[in-house]
Design an enzyme around this catalytic site. Sequence first.
Site, PDB file in Angstrom:
ATOM      1  N   SER A 102      47.500  34.369  28.025  1.00  0.00           N
ATOM      2  CA  SER A 102      48.175  35.246  28.997  1.00  0.00           C
ATOM      3  C   SER A 102      48.672  34.424  30.189  1.00  0.00           C
ATOM      4  CB  SER A 102      47.214  36.319  29.515  1.00  0.00           C
ATOM      5  OG  SER A 102      47.120  37.361  28.589  1.00  0.00           O
TER       6      SER A 102
ATOM      7  N   LYS B 257      43.786  39.117  37.674  1.00  0.00           N
ATOM      8  CA  LYS B 257      44.234  39.323  36.287  1.00  0.00           C
ATOM      9  C   LYS B 257      43.192  40.094  35.501  1.00  0.00           C
ATOM     10  CE  LYS B 257      46.988  37.887  32.856  1.00  0.00           C
ATOM     11  NZ  LYS B 257      47.163  39.320  32.572  1.00  0.00           N
TER      12      LYS B 257
ATOM     13  N   HIS C 133      39.978  35.127  45.362  1.00  0.00           N
ATOM     14  CA  HIS C 133      39.872  33.705  45.725  1.00  0.00           C
ATOM     15  C   HIS C 133      41.054  32.927  45.183  1.00  0.00           C
ATOM     16  CE1 HIS C 133      38.435  33.215  41.618  1.00  0.00           C
ATOM     17  NE2 HIS C 133      38.537  31.914  41.760  1.00  0.00           N
TER      18      HIS C 133
ATOM     19  N   LYS D 235      40.496  44.520  36.684  1.00  0.00           N
ATOM     20  CA  LYS D 235      40.497  45.405  35.506  1.00  0.00           C
ATOM     21  C   LYS D 235      40.987  46.767  35.967  1.00  0.00           C
ATOM     22  CE  LYS D 235      39.201  44.857  31.195  1.00  0.00           C
ATOM     23  NZ  LYS D 235      39.281  43.588  30.461  1.00  0.00           N
TER      24      LYS D 235
ATOM     25  N   ASP E 163      39.470  27.469  33.533  1.00  0.00           N
ATOM     26  CA  ASP E 163      40.443  26.935  34.498  1.00  0.00           C
ATOM     27  C   ASP E 163      41.770  27.681  34.482  1.00  0.00           C
ATOM     28  OD1 ASP E 163      38.870  25.032  35.661  1.00  0.00           O
ATOM     29  OD2 ASP E 163      39.371  23.474  34.208  1.00  0.00           O
TER      30      ASP E 163
END
Length: 474
Positions: free
Chosen positions: A366, A73, A68, A109, A102
Amino acid sequence: MAENQNEGSKFLNSVHRYFDNAAQYSSLSPGILAQIKVCNSVYKVSFPIEVDGKIEVVEGIRVQHSHHKLPSKGGIRFSMQVDEDEVKALATLMTFKCAVVDVPFGGAKGGVKINPRTSSVKTLEKVTRRYAAELIKKNLIGPGMDVPAPDYGTGSREMAWIADTYQALKYGETNALGCVTGKPVGQGGIRGRAEATGLGVYFGIREALADAELLQGKGLEGGTMEGKRIIVQGLGNVGYHAAWFCQKDGALITGIAEREGGIYNPDGIDVEEAFKHRNQTGSILNFKNCKNFENTFDLLEMECDILLPAALENQIHIGNAANIKAKIVAEGANGPVTQEAEEILLKNNIVILPDLYLNAGGVTVSYFEWLKNLSNVRFGRMGKRAEEASYKRLVNAIESTSGKNMTAQEKAILTKGSDEVNLVRSGLEDTMINAYHEIRDTMRQKNIPDMRTAAFLTAIEKIGVSYEALGIFP
Ligand code: NAD
């Protein structure tokens, strides 16, 4: 990859149950909810590598739970227990974790079935580079596609190998370093990443302690960190930093549980000293002025204000949940409380600060690293000196109007501009505070008694907005 099938399936089922539980409160259509729940893509790969003159076949997997938002990540774990359902569960959690804080990514993963403890560095490098090359071949990694990070069994060294492989195969791509996060600072990493998760845990606990409404009737006087008794399980990256920041703000670390046993002192334990002691002696036991706990799990059941599990999943379970005496369980680790245990803790009036929110500091920073890589400039580089010059003008004006001169030390403190680590910590603090209050607002608006359900719902609603905005689901 069927070895750990049952545990992995149980984990995925429990994540799905958390989702379903929260989804009941959502007004999103069943179609959108189904799309938000499902894993969008699973890629499994097998490749040969040479070890000591023999060929071995290594299995790898990458799950992208949600597209989406792009990139997706999530970490890469190296373990013989890597299992498809477990990776799916972790990828799913990443989607919701990112949404809660956010961070504009989908969840993902990855895993490679290899034992990082018994494999040589040469083998690990070969496997890491080959796994990266397999993902690159299929366009499954890249700054705008999917951005891995370290997880169990991997660290900044493996991330550096991945970045290097990516740069070699995508020669000349300006944003190449943004293909992976958790890199060493010298290779595009960011200052403040190492302590980010623990610092985020500290910010989350601090917010909860200041929340009189949340703590009402919980037998804990809130307000500040001052004097709060904390037992931490796991003195690793998350546990050490979280305990360190809480202690610095006035908390008493009364217990530290590690694999080999635990130590307890009701007057408080110096976290840094205990960490050094463990490094020097190889054990947390026998630290000065502390009582030893040969059975590390007994320590979790001691009287305290906050229990901070920061080691592994499933540490508070049906067998010990009823004995937990903490007023707050702060989930530094992923999944430290089983679903059955959660019911018992909640029934016993214990507040759970859920992993989904509390340990999201790592992915938040990150995200900052990825932004740094896309802009190819260190945070603070452009503005620091300009900020300092402006503060100096202000200090000079104060001095000349008041007629009093400040000391050199006072001036140095007042005129210091923000560098990378200050900006990273400030962004992290803001993120953790905002996310906390969003979850609490959801609890109030929907009359939800626990923070985990509210955190899931907050995330589901944010992701739903992305799909609804596309207008593809009536
Ligand atoms: P780590 O390996 O640095 O530390 C884990 C510590 O737990 C080690 O010191 C280990 O000896 C100890 N431990 C292992 N078994 C134990 C037991 N039975 N009892 C007590 N201690 C035990 O790992 P970490 O990076 O700190 O991660 C810890 C947890 O936090 C994991 O669940 C991880 O998924 C989660 N997490 C980590 C990050 C991060 O940025 N590192 C981010 C989000 C979530």
